[in-house]
Scaffold this active site. Structure first.
Site, PDB file in Angstrom:
ATOM      1  N   GLY A   8      41.022  52.290  18.206  1.00 28.04           N
ATOM      2  CA  GLY A   8      39.846  52.714  18.578  1.00 28.04           C
ATOM      3  C   GLY A   8      38.868  51.873  18.463  1.00 28.04           C
ATOM      4  O   GLY A   8      37.462  52.194  17.899  1.00 28.04           O
ATOM      5  N   LEU A  10      36.685  50.067  20.000  1.00 28.28           N
ATOM      6  CA  LEU A  10      35.284  49.848  20.601  1.00 28.28           C
ATOM      7  C   LEU A  10      34.495  51.035  20.366  1.00 28.28           C
ATOM      8  O   LEU A  10      33.403  51.552  20.880  1.00 28.28           O
ATOM      9  CB  LEU A  10      35.342  49.749  22.103  1.00 28.28           C
ATOM     10  N   TYR A 141      39.007  70.144  16.048  1.00 30.59           N
ATOM     11  CA  TYR A 141      38.862  68.944  15.711  1.00 30.59           C
ATOM     12  C   TYR A 141      39.016  68.946  14.023  1.00 30.59           C
ATOM     13  O   TYR A 141      39.593  68.200  13.483  1.00 30.59           O
ATOM     14  CB  TYR A 141      37.271  68.533  15.938  1.00 30.59           C
TER      15      TYR A 141
HETATM   16  C1  AKB Z   1      31.153  64.741  14.443  1.00 34.49           C
HETATM   17  O1  AKB Z   1      30.233  65.137  14.431  1.00 34.49           O
HETATM   18  O2  AKB Z   1      32.435  64.988  15.278  1.00 34.49           O
HETATM   19  C2  AKB Z   1      31.565  63.659  13.473  1.00 34.49           C
HETATM   20  C3  AKB Z   1      32.273  64.274  12.171  1.00 34.49           C
HETATM   21  C4  AKB Z   1      31.112  64.591  11.318  1.00 34.49           C
HETATM   22  O3  AKB Z   1      33.409  63.861  11.919  1.00 34.49           O
HETATM   23  N1  AKB Z   1      30.688  62.956  13.570  1.00 34.49           N
END
Ligand code: AKB
Length: 319
Positions: A8, A10, A141
């Site tokens: 990753g 870039l 995430y």
């Molecule tokens: C995002 O906003 O997804 C990232 C993070 C806080 O992990 N910057």
């Protein structure tokens, strides 16, 4: 001497980590990789390889070919894009990390893994969130970050892989544009302020989050990887903190340099929901005690430097 691989390369962190590592350890020792080629000559500053981090064969071939001893594994989707494409996010964020850890186990390589404030959720204490606490994130995430932290700790405990990680806050940089994060507003605001004198923010005026200027994030990354392992009680992943503000407070600081700057709020419900599920601030005592973490930039110095460097980068006249 063993080489360093950055996946990753870039992306937002990679664009600044690779030059930093090359200046510390030598250009030839740092292999940059990404899913695509960079514009221009890919090998101009040092070796570059196209790499799909979810492809185990590609990862292990590359690690063997370059005799890699340390992998900075940065390839991942950020929070807002992960909500749009949860299946892709799982494949890349978890599948990629698993392949990297497996390769590292076989090659006896060390690994850096970036976790995030997103590894926490609404049931976590919101202010000065402790290092060890409830982690029940409500974003895909965040789920990949907690699972990643656990998998990384498992590989350390079970197989002796030297894997270390940081829980990054929102990162602010003038080098690479933001890409799919919830904290991206804190970067875009600078571009819009300099180019147009106004910005429509997708988070509400009072959304308080931890943030960090990229030079501090790079120092933290290298500092952790160079830390004496005997001093590390924690590994995956350390809370780190630097600057804490709301969009309204950031806009007020920018206005000290650009008095006519105007901010409006056009709240995006998806990103607002993500931000509201994260802590307002983290307690980074463990990082300070175990490997000497201390940020250098506060809000005024961050804003002044960001405006100056971005103005040069965008070739705007000095004021
Ligand atoms: C995002 O906003 O997804 C990232 C993070 C806080 O992990 N910057």
């Amino acid at each position: 001497m063993k080489r360093i691989l950055v996946t990753g390369a870039l992306g937002q962190i990679g664009s600044e980590l690779v030059p930093d590592l090359r200046s510390r350890y030598g250009a030839d020792r740092v292999v940059a990789s990404d899913i695509r080629l960079p514009p221009g000559d890919p090998d101009a500053e040092g070796p570059f390889e196209v790499l799909d981090a979810t492809n185990a064969r590609q990862v292990s071939d590359l690690v063997r070919r370059y005799d890699v001893g340390t992998i900075y594994h940065l390839a991942a989707l950020l929070s807002a894009t992960s909500e749009e494409k949860p299946h892709v996010a799982w494949e890349l964020n978890m599948g990629g990390l698993y392949k990297i850890l497996e390769t590292a186990r076989q090659a006896r390589a060390a690994v850096f893994f970036p976790s995030s404030i997103a590894a926490f959720g609404p049931s976590t204490p919101r202010r000065r969130t402790p290092q060890d606490t409830v982690q029940r994130p409500t974003t895909l995430y965040g789920v990949t970050k907690v699972a990643g932290e656990l998998l990384a700790d498992y590989y350390a405990a079970r197989f002796g892989v030297d894997v270390r990680g940081l829980r990054f806050p929102g990162l602010i940089s003038y080098t690479a544009p933001p890409g799919g994060g919830t904290t991206d507003y804190a970067v875009t605001i600078f571009y819009e302020a300099l180019r147009h004198g106004r910005y429509a923010c997708f988070l509400s005026a009072d959304t308080r989050l931890d943030m960090m200027y990229m030079p501090d994030a790079i120092r933290a990354t290298v500092g952790l990887m160079e830390a004496d392992p005997a001093r590390l009680v924690h590994r995956n992943a350390f809370n780190i903190a630097a600057v804490n503000f709301t969009p309204a407070e950031l806009a007020a600081e920018i206005r000290r340099h650009l008095p006519d700057f105007r901010i409006d709020y056009e709240v995006d419900p998806v990103r607002q929901r993500i931000a509201d599920s994260w802590p307002e601030s983290l307690d980074d005592t463990a990082a300070r005690e175990e490997w000497g973490w201390a940020p250098r930039y506060d809000l005024p110095t961050l804003v002044a430097d960001m405006l100056e460097k971005l103005r040069e980068r965008l070739r705007l006249p000095a004021r």
